[in-house]
Design an enzyme around this catalytic site. Sequence first.
Site, PDB file in Angstrom:
ATOM      1  N   TRP A 179     -28.469  43.366 -50.350  1.00 24.30           N
ATOM      2  CA  TRP A 179     -29.825  43.151 -50.858  1.00 24.30           C
ATOM      3  C   TRP A 179     -30.789  43.257 -49.699  1.00 24.30           C
ATOM      4  O   TRP A 179     -30.528  42.742 -48.615  1.00 24.30           O
ATOM      5  CB  TRP A 179     -29.964  41.767 -51.501  1.00 24.30           C
ATOM      6  CG  TRP A 179     -31.394  41.444 -51.821  1.00 24.30           C
ATOM      7  CD1 TRP A 179     -32.117  41.892 -52.901  1.00 24.30           C
ATOM      8  CD2 TRP A 179     -32.307  40.660 -51.045  1.00 24.30           C
ATOM      9  NE1 TRP A 179     -33.412  41.414 -52.847  1.00 24.30           N
ATOM     10  CE2 TRP A 179     -33.560  40.651 -51.708  1.00 24.30           C
ATOM     11  CE3 TRP A 179     -32.193  39.944 -49.849  1.00 24.30           C
ATOM     12  CZ2 TRP A 179     -34.669  39.966 -51.216  1.00 24.30           C
ATOM     13  CZ3 TRP A 179     -33.297  39.263 -49.355  1.00 24.30           C
ATOM     14  CH2 TRP A 179     -34.516  39.264 -50.042  1.00 24.30           C
TER      15      TRP A 179
ATOM     16  N   GLU B 117     -27.763  44.716 -55.062  1.00 28.86           N
ATOM     17  CA  GLU B 117     -28.517  43.676 -55.771  1.00 28.86           C
ATOM     18  C   GLU B 117     -29.998  44.025 -55.877  1.00 28.86           C
ATOM     19  O   GLU B 117     -30.651  44.346 -54.888  1.00 28.86           O
ATOM     20  CB  GLU B 117     -28.360  42.344 -55.023  1.00 28.86           C
ATOM     21  CG  GLU B 117     -29.136  41.199 -55.629  1.00 28.86           C
ATOM     22  CD  GLU B 117     -28.978  39.908 -54.836  1.00 28.86           C
ATOM     23  OE1 GLU B 117     -29.593  38.899 -55.221  1.00 28.86           O
ATOM     24  OE2 GLU B 117     -28.244  39.906 -53.822  1.00 28.86           O
TER      25      GLU B 117
ATOM     26  N   LYS C 297     -34.122  43.240 -57.334  1.00 32.49           N
ATOM     27  CA  LYS C 297     -35.084  42.140 -57.408  1.00 32.49           C
ATOM     28  C   LYS C 297     -36.381  42.669 -58.006  1.00 32.49           C
ATOM     29  O   LYS C 297     -36.761  43.817 -57.772  1.00 32.49           O
ATOM     30  CB  LYS C 297     -35.341  41.551 -56.017  1.00 32.49           C
ATOM     31  CG  LYS C 297     -36.108  40.247 -56.033  1.00 32.49           C
ATOM     32  CD  LYS C 297     -36.091  39.585 -54.652  1.00 32.49           C
ATOM     33  CE  LYS C 297     -36.720  38.197 -54.711  1.00 32.49           C
ATOM     34  NZ  LYS C 297     -36.620  37.486 -53.422  1.00 32.49           N
TER      35      LYS C 297
ATOM     36  N   ASP D 206     -28.851  38.718 -60.020  1.00 30.69           N
ATOM     37  CA  ASP D 206     -29.283  37.400 -59.556  1.00 30.69           C
ATOM     38  C   ASP D 206     -30.155  36.783 -60.647  1.00 30.69           C
ATOM     39  O   ASP D 206     -31.105  37.407 -61.121  1.00 30.69           O
ATOM     40  CB  ASP D 206     -30.060  37.531 -58.243  1.00 30.69           C
ATOM     41  CG  ASP D 206     -30.422  36.180 -57.634  1.00 30.69           C
ATOM     42  OD1 ASP D 206     -31.114  35.396 -58.312  1.00 30.69           O
ATOM     43  OD2 ASP D 206     -30.031  35.921 -56.478  1.00 30.69           O
TER      44      ASP D 206
ATOM     45  N   HIS E 105     -33.960  37.034 -60.136  1.00 38.40           N
ATOM     46  CA  HIS E 105     -34.556  38.284 -59.671  1.00 38.40           C
ATOM     47  C   HIS E 105     -35.172  39.128 -60.772  1.00 38.40           C
ATOM     48  O   HIS E 105     -35.348  40.336 -60.609  1.00 38.40           O
ATOM     49  CB  HIS E 105     -33.517  39.106 -58.908  1.00 38.40           C
ATOM     50  CG  HIS E 105     -33.270  38.603 -57.529  1.00 38.40           C
ATOM     51  ND1 HIS E 105     -32.588  39.325 -56.577  1.00 38.40           N
ATOM     52  CD2 HIS E 105     -33.627  37.445 -56.916  1.00 38.40           C
ATOM     53  CE1 HIS E 105     -32.518  38.631 -55.458  1.00 38.40           C
ATOM     54  NE2 HIS E 105     -33.145  37.480 -55.648  1.00 38.40           N
TER      55      HIS E 105
ATOM     56  N   HIS F   6     -25.183  36.295 -58.815  1.00 43.94           N
ATOM     57  CA  HIS F   6     -25.764  35.260 -57.984  1.00 43.94           C
ATOM     58  C   HIS F   6     -26.389  34.263 -58.953  1.00 43.94           C
ATOM     59  O   HIS F   6     -27.491  34.490 -59.466  1.00 43.94           O
ATOM     60  CB  HIS F   6     -26.810  35.819 -57.023  1.00 43.94           C
ATOM     61  CG  HIS F   6     -26.210  36.322 -55.750  1.00 43.94           C
ATOM     62  ND1 HIS F   6     -26.963  36.735 -54.675  1.00 43.94           N
ATOM     63  CD2 HIS F   6     -24.922  36.461 -55.360  1.00 43.94           C
ATOM     64  CE1 HIS F   6     -26.163  37.116 -53.680  1.00 43.94           C
ATOM     65  NE2 HIS F   6     -24.920  36.958 -54.083  1.00 43.94           N
TER      66      HIS F   6
ATOM     67  N   ASP G 101     -38.801  33.526 -58.264  1.00 42.99           N
ATOM     68  CA  ASP G 101     -37.456  33.506 -57.672  1.00 42.99           C
ATOM     69  C   ASP G 101     -37.398  32.451 -56.582  1.00 42.99           C
ATOM     70  O   ASP G 101     -37.435  32.750 -55.394  1.00 42.99           O
ATOM     71  CB  ASP G 101     -37.120  34.887 -57.100  1.00 42.99           C
ATOM     72  CG  ASP G 101     -35.795  34.871 -56.361  1.00 42.99           C
ATOM     73  OD1 ASP G 101     -34.887  34.144 -56.798  1.00 42.99           O
ATOM     74  OD2 ASP G 101     -35.681  35.562 -55.339  1.00 42.99           O
TER      75      ASP G 101
ATOM     76  N   ASP H 183     -34.980  30.012 -56.281  1.00 42.69           N
ATOM     77  CA  ASP H 183     -33.624  29.636 -55.882  1.00 42.69           C
ATOM     78  C   ASP H 183     -33.392  28.135 -55.913  1.00 42.69           C
ATOM     79  O   ASP H 183     -32.935  27.546 -54.933  1.00 42.69           O
ATOM     80  CB  ASP H 183     -33.301  30.193 -54.485  1.00 42.69           C
ATOM     81  CG  ASP H 183     -33.120  31.700 -54.505  1.00 42.69           C
ATOM     82  OD1 ASP H 183     -32.321  32.175 -55.315  1.00 42.69           O
ATOM     83  OD2 ASP H 183     -33.775  32.392 -53.706  1.00 42.69           O
TER      84      ASP H 183
ATOM     85  N   ASP I  69     -26.438  31.180 -55.423  1.00 41.11           N
ATOM     86  CA  ASP I  69     -27.516  31.514 -54.488  1.00 41.11           C
ATOM     87  C   ASP I  69     -28.688  30.571 -54.728  1.00 41.11           C
ATOM     88  O   ASP I  69     -29.496  30.790 -55.622  1.00 41.11           O
ATOM     89  CB  ASP I  69     -27.955  32.964 -54.663  1.00 41.11           C
ATOM     90  CG  ASP I  69     -28.998  33.373 -53.632  1.00 41.11           C
ATOM     91  OD1 ASP I  69     -29.336  32.547 -52.760  1.00 41.11           O
ATOM     92  OD2 ASP I  69     -29.477  34.518 -53.703  1.00 41.11           O
TER      93      ASP I  69
END
Length: 417
Positions: free
Chosen positions: A184, A225, A227, A258, A261, A285, A293, A295, A325
């Site tokens: 990523w 990955e 986003k 993810d 994302h 993820h 995003d 996390d 993640d």
Amino acid sequence: MNEIEERYEAAKKRYEAIGVDTEKALEKLQEIKISMHCWQGDDVNGFLNPDGELTGGIMATGNYPGAARTPDELREDLNKAYSLIPGKHKLNLHAIYLDTDEAVDLNEIEPKHFSKWVDWAKEKELGLDFNPTFFSHPMMKDGYTLAHPDKEVRDFWIEHGKRSRKIAEYFGKELGQTCIDNFWMPDGMKDNPIDRYSPRKRLMESLDEIFSEEIDERYTQDAVESKLFGLGAEAYTVGSHEFYMGYGLTRDKLICLDAGHFHPTEFISNKLSSLALFSKGIMLHVSRPVRWDSDHVVLMDDELQEIGKEIVRNDLLDKTNIGLDFFDATINRVAAWVVGTRNTQKALLKAMLEPIEKLKDMELDFDFTSRMVYTEELKDFPYSDVWNYFCYKNNVPVGLDWLTEVRQYEKDVLSQR
């Protein structure tokens, strides 16, 4: 027979009544390896340049005491976290978490710089996954790495990507578990670009160069990955979902989804069945976005449960690599790992405790009444008693007991840093 066993036996009978074998579910759960991410333990600083400024859409907020400052401290914290999580799992390392006294840059890293991690993983019977680090570095220029128009910048990151694959291969050979090497990068623009095509073409060509050497997939597999946006790349991200879906499908790579994302109204659970039909495999993820995003620590929310259901109902466990993640510096970092990992396991178990074939038959017969009634009643079934028994069998604390251990560890270790 103690209370945990008694409650499990009662739950087992309730599930048997609807055709669910709890023993088989627990056997299956025992085999699932969650790839727990290292970067929760030190707020994504790493050890390449611990005093460096985080860039590339990376932000850890908070100043809770006790963050790991060295590889040894990070491994100490990981040991505590794994001791509170049932089963044997994997650790997901970023390239900036090398463990060496040698002054080395990202385009110079070698397997030897991660040998201490391998020794530790062998001792703990863990697997290792890997991620090249395409952020928080002076060679991330103008918001770009592999998509930068300057060949010198691209070449630096291409070399980093190639070396990362050799490290992942080393992990796989040494540990006997396939290492997923996930790519990523945060390349993008803060405001509207004129040319979206050229950066994507440069990214495609750079990745093709990185992946030009064939490596035995028994040892490592590459994942890419996407986003939607990030800090500093709000208007345009080069590596969008469409870009990496096309790249992964045409280059025979795993596609990483993810949970944070995508657009706030999009959910990766709804993408799994489609990607599974066409892709080589999926890397997850599992994260929790809060409006962006961000996390956050994985909670037992609706989307996590939907992810678990999609994987289990569609028999995608063999095709899906499950990683975490998130990073939260406002709370105890060990507790964050334990909550997120145990919740992910719980979501999978809860899905395994459904009478899946019976529910599918109802749907095929267009018996939507029974389908609705069963899925609603299942919400009240005692899956937690099955989970507690799973923890008990694995000799890890049940219920809130693990928090007592974390608090003691905070007092004895974290507060002394």
